[in-house]
Design an enzyme around this catalytic site. Structure first.
Site, PDB file in Angstrom:
ATOM      1  CB  CYS A  20      17.714  -1.810  -2.909  1.00 37.93           C
ATOM      2  SG  CYS A  20      19.009  -1.734  -1.647  1.00 37.93           S
TER       3      CYS A  20
ATOM      4  CB  CYS B 239      14.673   6.017  14.210  1.00 43.55           C
ATOM      5  SG  CYS B 239      13.257   4.942  13.894  1.00 43.55           S
TER       6      CYS B 239
ATOM      7  NE  ARG C 267       7.539   5.169  14.772  1.00 46.61           N
ATOM      8  CZ  ARG C 267       8.651   5.777  14.433  1.00 46.61           C
ATOM      9  NH1 ARG C 267       9.458   5.222  13.570  1.00 46.61           N
ATOM     10  NH2 ARG C 267       8.960   6.938  14.947  1.00 46.61           N
TER      11      ARG C 267
ATOM     12  CB  CYS D 225      17.125  -6.881   3.272  1.00 45.95           C
ATOM     13  SG  CYS D 225      18.510  -5.725   3.443  1.00 45.95           S
TER      14      CYS D 225
ATOM     15  CB  CYS E 145       9.933   8.612   8.207  1.00 45.24           C
ATOM     16  SG  CYS E 145       9.574   8.766   9.953  1.00 45.24           S
TER      17      CYS E 145
ATOM     18  CB  CYS F 228      13.562  -5.622   1.549  1.00 42.04           C
ATOM     19  SG  CYS F 228      13.312  -4.003   0.822  1.00 42.04           S
TER      20      CYS F 228
ATOM     21  CB  CYS G 218      12.750  10.459  10.436  1.00 44.51           C
ATOM     22  SG  CYS G 218      13.516   8.823  10.594  1.00 44.51           S
TER      23      CYS G 218
HETATM   24  S1  SF4 Z   1      15.911  -3.138   3.382  1.00 42.50           S
HETATM   25 FE1  SF4 Z   1      15.457  -3.165   1.171  1.00 42.50          FE
HETATM   26  S2  SF4 Z   1      15.929  -1.083   0.508  1.00 42.50           S
HETATM   27 FE2  SF4 Z   1      16.907  -1.344   2.510  1.00 42.50          FE
HETATM   28  S3  SF4 Z   1      18.996  -2.064   2.068  1.00 42.50           S
HETATM   29 FE3  SF4 Z   1      17.741  -3.911   2.330  1.00 42.50          FE
HETATM   30  S4  SF4 Z   1      17.045  -4.436   0.246  1.00 42.50           S
HETATM   31 FE4  SF4 Z   1      17.762  -2.302   0.182  1.00 42.50          FE
END
Ligand code: SF4
Length: 333
Positions: free
Chosen positions: A73, A208, A280, A77, A117, A80, A148
């Site tokens: 990705c 959600c 949740r 974040c 999901c 993540c 989902c």
């Molecule tokens: S949470 Fe992870 S998968 Fe989702 S946008 Fe952020 S870096 Fe990408």
């Protein structure tokens, strides 16, 4: 029946008729902070009362989660492991086939999940990807499961295409308070997420949306996140409260652990602020004792992720969950 809207509950405690007069107004950050400040037993009693006024307190909804496209990705974040920006990135896997997804959904249904999901690690889906995800949604829906997806930010028309395919819920978390957000992510803004949630609502999908705690935020940040969710019109039907699972190689790998009672307070505050939403117990549950999970259910949590994998972190295994439900005499819905 007693009035258990958030402001009415606060008013009852404070003996204030002024608050009762605005019983339908969402709680402010300051009011939610005041909830956090209550003695724990008072807060739990209040949250459990709100829970019982709006739900059967012995019923817990179960969702299963499958990563349909993993890693790579472009977003950063900080929590993540699927971000290409972090050393600890999960091995990449391309989009699963519809058959693979149907097999996983069938197994999840057999294990007792009522909602399936599907998550993909994208900033947002390309239209060509969306066609494939729409096929997955239709196939899972045909199994008799609620559907989902969590696919990142949506462009115009994409939410409508998913709705058309049979999608029930779109997951997109606000993650943390608007103030703390830039400490966690810099490749997009929280307002981008809010915009996507607007598109989801306009398309007639259920929302959600929740957040992650334990990311170095303050109690005020936690209260602000709950207030922001509660102020949505309407609030999300489903509110995942995740406890950070620090992943080696991500910027938050050394985040200071959150006190478990602060986590319980967060569940209780979310329950009081959003009386009609499913709250949740999400990521991080695999590290919680049975006693802590039971306290979270008493505080108003009434949904869990169920099954072996929670995207890329481990989840409490299904058998352990079944044993806990039996001990607590909880019914799965
Ligand atoms: S949470 Fe992870 S998968 Fe989702 S946008 Fe952020 S870096 Fe990408």
């Amino acid at each position: 029946m007693n009035d258990h809207t958030p402001a009415a509950v606060l008013a009852a405690e404070a003996g204030s008729s002024a608050l009762a007069a605005t019983a339908s107004a969402p709680l402010t950050t300051a009011e939610i902070e005041a909830l956090y400040e209550l003695p724990l037993m008072d807060l739990l009693y209040r949250a459990a009362s709100v829970h019982r006024a709006n739900f059967d307190a012995n019923e817990v909804q179960r969702s299963a989660l499958l990563s349909v496209k993993t890693g790579g990705c472009g977003e950063n974040c900080g929590y993540c492991s699927q971000s290409a920006h972090h050393e600890g990135e999960t091995p990449r896997e391309s989009l699963l086939s519809v058959d693979q997804v149907v097999a996983a959904a069938t197994a999840a249904k057999e294990q007792g999940a009522s909602r399936f999901c599907m998550g993909a690690a994208w900033r947002g889906p390309k239209d060509s990807d969306l066609v494939k995800v729409a096929e997955m949604v239709s196939a899972v829906k045909a199994l008799g499961l609620e559907t989902c997806v969590t696919l990142g930010m949506l462009k115009d028309g994409q939410a409508e295409a998913l709705k058309e395919a049979g999608l029930d819920y779109y997951n997109h978390n606000l993650d943390t308070s608007a103030e703390h957000y830039t400490n966690i992510v810099t490749t997009h803004k929280q307002t981008d997420r809010v915009e996507t949630l607007g598109r989801v609502r306009e398309a007639g999908l259920k929302v959600c949306s929740g957040g992650i705690v334990g990311m170095g935020e303050s109690r005020r940040d936690r209260a602000a996140l709950i207030a922001q969710l509660a102020a949505m019109e309407p609030p999300p039907e489903s509110v995942p409260i995740n406890h950070l699972t620090p992943i080696p190689g991500t910027p938050l790998e050394n985040a200071p652990p959150l006190d478990p009672f602060e986590f319980v307070r967060t569940i209780a505050a979310a329950r009081i602020a959003m009386p009609k939403s499913f709250v949740r117990l999400s990521a991080g549950r695999q590290n919680m004792s049975e006693e802590l999970q039971a306290m979270c259910f008493f505080a108003g949590a009434n949904s869990i992720f169920y099954g072996e994998n929670l995207l890329t972190t481990e989840n409490a295994d299904a058998e352990r969950d079944q044993a806990l439900f039996a001990k607590l005499q909880l019914r799965a819905i």
